[in-house]
Design an enzyme around this catalytic site. Structure first.
Site, PDB file in Angstrom:
ATOM      1  N   GLN A   1      16.919  69.797  28.988  1.00  0.00           N
ATOM      2  CA  GLN A   1      16.557  68.825  30.015  1.00  0.00           C
ATOM      3  C   GLN A   1      17.826  68.284  30.688  1.00  0.00           C
ATOM      4  O   GLN A   1      18.744  67.824  30.007  1.00  0.00           O
ATOM      5  CB  GLN A   1      15.762  67.675  29.370  1.00  0.00           C
ATOM      6  CG  GLN A   1      15.236  66.644  30.326  1.00  0.00           C
ATOM      7  CD  GLN A   1      14.145  67.173  31.247  1.00  0.00           C
ATOM      8  OE1 GLN A   1      13.269  67.926  30.823  1.00  0.00           O
ATOM      9  NE2 GLN A   1      14.213  66.798  32.515  1.00  0.00           N
TER      10      GLN A   1
ATOM     11  N   LYS B   1       5.805  68.149  29.015  1.00  0.00           N
ATOM     12  CA  LYS B   1       6.026  69.595  28.825  1.00  0.00           C
ATOM     13  C   LYS B   1       5.469  70.025  27.469  1.00  0.00           C
ATOM     14  O   LYS B   1       4.784  71.036  27.366  1.00  0.00           O
ATOM     15  CB  LYS B   1       7.524  69.920  28.908  1.00  0.00           C
ATOM     16  CG  LYS B   1       8.048  69.923  30.327  1.00  0.00           C
ATOM     17  CD  LYS B   1       9.567  69.972  30.387  1.00  0.00           C
ATOM     18  CE  LYS B   1      10.013  69.852  31.850  1.00  0.00           C
ATOM     19  NZ  LYS B   1      11.445  69.604  32.009  1.00  0.00           N
TER      20      LYS B   1
ATOM     21  N   ASP C   1      14.277  78.207  32.669  1.00  0.00           N
ATOM     22  CA  ASP C   1      14.595  77.436  33.876  1.00  0.00           C
ATOM     23  C   ASP C   1      15.212  78.319  34.959  1.00  0.00           C
ATOM     24  O   ASP C   1      15.288  77.913  36.119  1.00  0.00           O
ATOM     25  CB  ASP C   1      15.585  76.307  33.531  1.00  0.00           C
ATOM     26  CG  ASP C   1      14.935  74.932  33.556  1.00  0.00           C
ATOM     27  OD1 ASP C   1      13.842  74.802  34.146  1.00  0.00           O
ATOM     28  OD2 ASP C   1      15.518  73.988  32.990  1.00  0.00           O
TER      29      ASP C   1
END
Ligand code: NDP
Length: 297
Positions: free
Chosen positions: A98, A54, A121
């Site tokens: 995460q 990422k 997200d």
């Protein structure tokens, strides 16, 4: 094989190039560099790889990457304090924590502590509610990637029968919401669904997001249907090697489907590309700039 292969790698490369072009234009216009903060708690090797990827792709697109690697023993309060700091940081337009988090941390609490406008997200309850009510939301990356590939394949999805197998908060449910928003007739199947094969055989669009290796076989698929395989499962082959497979038995499904995504190289690469797209979208919204072109649901 008769199905068209939907090449997620190529699609994601195009998407990243599009993000990079628009990042460059935004910088020229406003002088602002979109920034993504990724928070990793613990030393899970798979998560470390994801976070590294990422960070690299964020920088490759011309954006700023802020990585926060915290020890497994980090307290919930310390993590929440970091989220507060990132929420207040003008250089940070997107925040991703995460998952999974260590067991002593309440993941829902942490996700809902992220400022909804920075929740790239799309897991914050505000964004879930905005998506469900058809308002402008941050949309979860994996379903967003699936939707982009479907739109590219079909043009309009209006009136098509879509079956989503799996009802998780991160894939199944938001996927169903997006398909409904595009006027599909949507069925969500799960572990308690009866006669799941028959439900799937009715699908013009079949999304498998289950986490069961090769569960969906060719005889579950309507001839000509578009099959999106979200599953990522590591299995051991008879010669003791590890191999990645999806939730769809690719060889048999590709004989029946009209179009299909492979694993690996299908939905997977789209997820990070959509994270970058969401970060740019979050930045544009925070600056009151127009929505970026072709990157939102
Ligand atoms: P979850 O485990 O959270 O959810 C799985 C869903 O599948 C549940 O709703 C469950 O039903 C359903 N399910 C389980 N067994 C069956 C069955 N036998 N028949 C029908 N439905 C069943 O998984 P995720 O949604 O997080 O992930 C799904 C897959 O997608 C995984 O392989 C994951 O690795 C992959 N993934 C890939 C991503 C990518 O970037 N490509 C991103 C995220 C996930 P119930 O609710 O009834 O238990």
């Amino acid at each position: 094989m008769t199905a068209t292969l939907m090449d997620g790698k190529a699609f994601a490369a195009d998407l990243r190039a599009n993000v990079a072009r628009q990042v460059s234009a935004l910088k020229t216009e406003t002088g602002v560099t979109p920034g993504l903060a990724v928070v990793l708690v613990g030393e899970d090797p798979a998560s470390q790889v994801y976070v590294r990827n990422k960070g690299r792709q964020t920088v490759d697109c011309g954006m700023a990457s802020f990585e926060h690697a915290l020890p497994e023993t980090t307290s919930q309060d310390d993590l929440l304090a970091l989220i507060d700091t990132l929420n207040a940081d003008d250089q940070v337009h997107g925040i991703l924590v995460q998952l999974p988090l260590p067991a002593h941390i309440n993941a829902d609490l942490v996700i809902n502590a992220i400022a909804p406008d920075k929740d790239v997200d799309g897991f914050h309850v505000s964004n879930v509610g905005l998506l469900a009510t058809g308002q402008k939301a941050m949309v979860p990356c994996t379903p967003l990637g699936c939707l982009m590939m479907l739109r590219a394949q079909h043009g309009s999805l209006s009136g098509l029968n879509a079956v989503v197998v799996g009802r998780s908060n991160i894939v199944g449910k938001p996927m169903a919401q997006l398909l409904l928003r595009d006027s599909c007739t949507v069925t969500i199947a799960h572990s308690r669904s009866r006669n799941i094969e028959a439900l799937c055989r009715n699908a013009d669009i079949l999304i498998a997001a289950v986490g069961r290796p090769e569960m969906v076989t060719g005889d579950w698929i309507k001839p000509g249907a578009t099959v999106i395989d979200v599953g990522i499962n590591r299995i051991e082959t008879p010669d003791g090697k590890a191999r990645l497979v999806g939730d769809v038995a690719f060889d048999s499904a590709a004989q029946v489907a009209g179009a299909i995504t492979p694993v690996p190289g299908g939905v997977g690469p789209m997820t990070i590309a959509c994270l970058l797209a969401n970060t740019l979208t979050a930045c544009c919204r925070s600056l009151g700039q127009p929505e970026p072109d072709g990157l939102t649901a």
